[in-house]
Design a protein around this motif. Sequence first.
Motif, PDB file in Angstrom:
ATOM      1  N   PRO A 107     -54.034  54.872 -10.871  1.00 40.29           N
ATOM      2  CA  PRO A 107     -54.396  55.554 -12.124  1.00 40.29           C
ATOM      3  C   PRO A 107     -55.267  56.782 -11.845  1.00 40.29           C
ATOM      4  O   PRO A 107     -56.078  56.791 -10.928  1.00 40.29           O
ATOM      5  N   GLY A 108     -55.043  57.805 -12.629  1.00 41.32           N
ATOM      6  CA  GLY A 108     -55.852  59.006 -12.506  1.00 41.32           C
ATOM      7  C   GLY A 108     -55.250  60.065 -11.611  1.00 41.32           C
ATOM      8  O   GLY A 108     -55.675  61.217 -11.653  1.00 41.32           O
ATOM      9  N   LEU A 109     -54.279  59.706 -10.783  1.00 38.39           N
ATOM     10  CA  LEU A 109     -53.637  60.722  -9.950  1.00 38.39           C
ATOM     11  C   LEU A 109     -52.533  61.390 -10.746  1.00 38.39           C
ATOM     12  O   LEU A 109     -51.887  60.773 -11.584  1.00 38.39           O
ATOM     13  N   ARG A 110     -52.321  62.639 -10.457  1.00 38.48           N
ATOM     14  CA  ARG A 110     -51.242  63.372 -11.130  1.00 38.48           C
ATOM     15  C   ARG A 110     -49.900  62.970 -10.542  1.00 38.48           C
ATOM     16  O   ARG A 110     -49.790  62.700  -9.353  1.00 38.48           O
ATOM     17  N   ARG A 111     -48.903  62.965 -11.385  1.00 34.97           N
ATOM     18  CA  ARG A 111     -47.540  62.697 -10.920  1.00 34.97           C
ATOM     19  C   ARG A 111     -47.079  63.888 -10.080  1.00 34.97           C
ATOM     20  O   ARG A 111     -47.243  65.047 -10.476  1.00 34.97           O
ATOM     21  N   VAL A 112     -46.516  63.615  -8.930  1.00 40.03           N
ATOM     22  CA  VAL A 112     -46.044  64.672  -8.031  1.00 40.03           C
ATOM     23  C   VAL A 112     -44.752  65.255  -8.586  1.00 40.03           C
ATOM     24  O   VAL A 112     -43.808  64.522  -8.901  1.00 40.03           O
ATOM     25  N   GLU A 113     -44.727  66.581  -8.707  1.00 43.74           N
ATOM     26  CA  GLU A 113     -43.546  67.253  -9.236  1.00 43.74           C
ATOM     27  C   GLU A 113     -43.106  68.402  -8.338  1.00 43.74           C
ATOM     28  O   GLU A 113     -42.275  69.211  -8.730  1.00 43.74           O
ATOM     29  N   GLY A 114     -43.653  68.460  -7.119  1.00 41.96           N
ATOM     30  CA  GLY A 114     -43.280  69.512  -6.183  1.00 41.96           C
ATOM     31  C   GLY A 114     -42.270  69.025  -5.167  1.00 41.96           C
ATOM     32  O   GLY A 114     -41.756  67.914  -5.256  1.00 41.96           O
ATOM     33  N   GLY A 115     -42.001  69.866  -4.186  1.00 40.12           N
ATOM     34  CA  GLY A 115     -41.054  69.509  -3.132  1.00 40.12           C
ATOM     35  C   GLY A 115     -39.720  69.094  -3.730  1.00 40.12           C
ATOM     36  O   GLY A 115     -39.268  69.668  -4.725  1.00 40.12           O
ATOM     37  N   PRO A 116     -39.094  68.068  -3.161  1.00 42.04           N
ATOM     38  CA  PRO A 116     -37.788  67.644  -3.695  1.00 42.04           C
ATOM     39  C   PRO A 116     -37.899  66.994  -5.073  1.00 42.04           C
ATOM     40  O   PRO A 116     -36.903  66.851  -5.770  1.00 42.04           O
ATOM     41  N   TYR A 117     -39.112  66.629  -5.476  1.00 40.97           N
ATOM     42  CA  TYR A 117     -39.318  65.989  -6.784  1.00 40.97           C
ATOM     43  C   TYR A 117     -39.173  66.980  -7.940  1.00 40.97           C
ATOM     44  O   TYR A 117     -39.098  66.572  -9.083  1.00 40.97           O
ATOM     45  N   ARG A 118     -39.113  68.258  -7.634  1.00 36.24           N
ATOM     46  CA  ARG A 118     -38.894  69.219  -8.723  1.00 36.24           C
ATOM     47  C   ARG A 118     -37.424  69.214  -9.155  1.00 36.24           C
ATOM     48  O   ARG A 118     -37.100  69.686 -10.223  1.00 36.24           O
ATOM     49  N   TRP A 119     -36.525  68.674  -8.300  1.00 36.64           N
ATOM     50  CA  TRP A 119     -35.098  68.629  -8.632  1.00 36.64           C
ATOM     51  C   TRP A 119     -34.592  67.229  -8.963  1.00 36.64           C
ATOM     52  O   TRP A 119     -33.645  67.077  -9.709  1.00 36.64           O
ATOM     53  N   PHE A 120     -35.197  66.208  -8.349  1.00 30.28           N
ATOM     54  CA  PHE A 120     -34.754  64.823  -8.534  1.00 30.28           C
ATOM     55  C   PHE A 120     -35.959  63.954  -8.847  1.00 30.28           C
ATOM     56  O   PHE A 120     -37.028  64.161  -8.283  1.00 30.28           O
ATOM     57  N   SER A 121     -35.782  62.966  -9.689  1.00 31.77           N
ATOM     58  CA  SER A 121     -36.865  62.015  -9.950  1.00 31.77           C
ATOM     59  C   SER A 121     -37.094  61.099  -8.750  1.00 31.77           C
ATOM     60  O   SER A 121     -38.208  60.677  -8.488  1.00 31.77           O
ATOM     61  N   HIS A 122     -36.030  60.780  -8.022  1.00 32.16           N
ATOM     62  CA  HIS A 122     -36.126  59.823  -6.920  1.00 32.16           C
ATOM     63  C   HIS A 122     -35.372  60.342  -5.683  1.00 32.16           C
ATOM     64  O   HIS A 122     -34.387  59.740  -5.248  1.00 32.16           O
TER      65      HIS A 122
END
Length: 172
Positions: A107-122
């Motif tokens: 809890p409290g950490l930001r969800r990672v949305e960079g790297g390959p996660y900007r194109w795919f959720s998993h």
Amino acid sequence: MSQWLYTGLVALVGLERLAELVVAKRNLESSLSRGGREYSFGHYPAMVALHTGLLAGCVLEVWLADRTFVPGLGWPMLALVLAGQALRWWCIRTLGPQWNTRIVVVPGLRRVEGGPYRWFSHPNYVAVVIEGLALPLVHSAWITAIAFTALNALLLSVRIHAENLALREVYA
């Protein structure tokens, strides 16, 4: 590629998996010490068994069924195995201490949305799917490729659902 060389390739993938487990254990301890919570552990033993079975199946099928190396199939599949490994380690590097083989959310950490996660959720699961199909086919182990792919599809449906629920709970 000889059966021995292929067996060495599978052993290298096995060593890579052990390296992942070392990273995962370190990240698990760190996450739990920061208040992280593990979700949906029940499927984890099946996942470990399936991935171990992939490696064993690759070697056993090639040796017991005397599968041959077909260059027109084997070399492109080897390229896919290497691409899958690169994607997997890109995911690990991008998630840093949040990456794990288990579902753990701090809890409290930001969800990672960079790297390959900007194109795919998993994206890590894209790497798993690629590897599970390509590694056996490097040396024509088609039964292992089909069996792993089918079982992995079932497992991933459980895993991704559990991961999405955990992420929604924390990041909602």
